[in-house]
Motif scaffolding. Structure first.
Motif, PDB file in Angstrom:
ATOM      1  N   ILE A  33       0.917  -1.198  -0.071  1.00 30.95           N
ATOM      2  CA  ILE A  33       0.084  -0.061  -0.130  1.00 30.95           C
ATOM      3  C   ILE A  33       0.876   1.290   0.077  1.00 30.95           C
ATOM      4  O   ILE A  33       2.102   0.924   0.359  1.00 30.95           O
ATOM      5  CB  ILE A  33      -0.934   0.093   1.291  1.00 30.95           C
ATOM      6  CG1 ILE A  33      -0.141   0.135   2.540  1.00 30.95           C
ATOM      7  CG2 ILE A  33      -1.987  -1.236   1.101  1.00 30.95           C
ATOM      8  CD1 ILE A  33      -0.927   0.517   3.895  1.00 30.95           C
ATOM      9  N   LYS A  34       0.322   2.389  -0.346  1.00 32.39           N
ATOM     10  CA  LYS A  34       1.027   3.780  -0.065  1.00 32.39           C
ATOM     11  C   LYS A  34       1.117   3.875   1.485  1.00 32.39           C
ATOM     12  O   LYS A  34       0.123   4.180   1.986  1.00 32.39           O
ATOM     13  CB  LYS A  34       0.503   4.699  -0.987  1.00 32.39           C
ATOM     14  CG  LYS A  34       1.509   5.953  -0.826  1.00 32.39           C
ATOM     15  CD  LYS A  34       0.980   7.398  -1.652  1.00 32.39           C
ATOM     16  CE  LYS A  34       1.915   8.283  -1.518  1.00 32.39           C
ATOM     17  NZ  LYS A  34       1.439   9.456  -2.194  1.00 32.39           N
ATOM     18  N   LEU A  35       2.215   4.069   2.078  1.00 31.73           N
ATOM     19  CA  LEU A  35       2.417   4.185   3.392  1.00 31.73           C
ATOM     20  C   LEU A  35       2.076   5.511   4.166  1.00 31.73           C
ATOM     21  O   LEU A  35       2.693   6.423   3.345  1.00 31.73           O
ATOM     22  CB  LEU A  35       3.724   3.759   3.999  1.00 31.73           C
ATOM     23  CG  LEU A  35       3.999   2.176   3.741  1.00 31.73           C
ATOM     24  CD1 LEU A  35       5.576   2.059   4.285  1.00 31.73           C
ATOM     25  CD2 LEU A  35       3.449   1.420   4.647  1.00 31.73           C
ATOM     26  N   PRO A  36       1.348   5.890   4.932  1.00 32.50           N
ATOM     27  CA  PRO A  36       1.237   7.374   5.420  1.00 32.50           C
ATOM     28  C   PRO A  36       2.425   7.778   5.886  1.00 32.50           C
ATOM     29  O   PRO A  36       3.135   6.974   6.419  1.00 32.50           O
ATOM     30  CB  PRO A  36       0.045   7.193   6.359  1.00 32.50           C
ATOM     31  CG  PRO A  36       0.269   5.780   6.812  1.00 32.50           C
ATOM     32  CD  PRO A  36       0.648   4.803   5.781  1.00 32.50           C
ATOM     33  N   VAL A  37       2.600   9.103   5.856  1.00 30.49           N
ATOM     34  CA  VAL A  37       3.849   9.845   6.255  1.00 30.49           C
ATOM     35  C   VAL A  37       5.068   9.413   5.504  1.00 30.49           C
ATOM     36  O   VAL A  37       5.586  10.344   5.168  1.00 30.49           O
ATOM     37  CB  VAL A  37       3.914   9.639   7.761  1.00 30.49           C
ATOM     38  CG1 VAL A  37       5.261  10.372   8.392  1.00 30.49           C
ATOM     39  CG2 VAL A  37       2.910   9.782   8.651  1.00 30.49           C
ATOM     40  N   VAL A  38       5.316   8.250   5.449  1.00 27.49           N
ATOM     41  CA  VAL A  38       6.663   7.723   4.704  1.00 27.49           C
ATOM     42  C   VAL A  38       6.435   8.017   3.233  1.00 27.49           C
ATOM     43  O   VAL A  38       7.376   8.344   2.304  1.00 27.49           O
ATOM     44  CB  VAL A  38       6.793   6.343   5.059  1.00 27.49           C
ATOM     45  CG1 VAL A  38       8.092   5.799   4.349  1.00 27.49           C
ATOM     46  CG2 VAL A  38       7.146   6.045   6.286  1.00 27.49           C
TER      47      VAL A  38
END
Length: 134
Positions: free
Chosen positions: A121-126
């Protein structure tokens, strides 16, 4: 006695394995701690280890210990690089940290073969592709 202990539930904290890049030789992966809270974390201690069965034999990696002095709200920090060869094992991260004078801890386990392209998934913050446990 257990009823007298405070309920220090870990919320809005994640451990993630992020894909950093790809070359002809292979992929580069890093493990992150992500603070999704609106408050900073202090004195963060993380132990990591891998264990399980590989080629019919029990395998254990070394236990590594990491210390991060503080982590601001809505930010992340790299814990360690991780080798793709360990993705067939249980990868365990035991996290302890303080908020004010209260200690929190939680165990995060990436099960064998859970770090695969299908689960990215697209990681939050990172803001990188990866697999996250919250």
């Amino acid at each position: 006695m257990i009823k007298d202990l405070p309920d220090n539930t870990v919320q809005d904290i994640a451990i993630a394995v992020a894909l950093e890049g790809e070359t002809v030789e292979g992929k580069t992966w890093y493990v992150y701690i992500i603070n999704l809270k609106d408050e900073p974390l202090e004195n963060i201690l993380i132990t990591s280890k891998g264990y399980g069965e590989k080629d019919g034999e029990q395998v254990k990696t070394s236990t590594l210990r990491h210390m991060i002095p503080s982590l601001s709200p809505k930010t992340s920090a790299i814990i360690e690089p991780i080798d793709e060869q360990t993705f067939g094992l249980n990868n365990e991260y035991w996290l302890s940290y303080y908020i004010a004078n209260t200690i929190y801890d939680k165990k995060f386990i990436f099960l064998p073969e859970s770090i695969v392209d299908m689960n990215l998934i697209k990681l939050p913050v990172v803001n990188k592709p990866g697999v996250m446990i919250k």
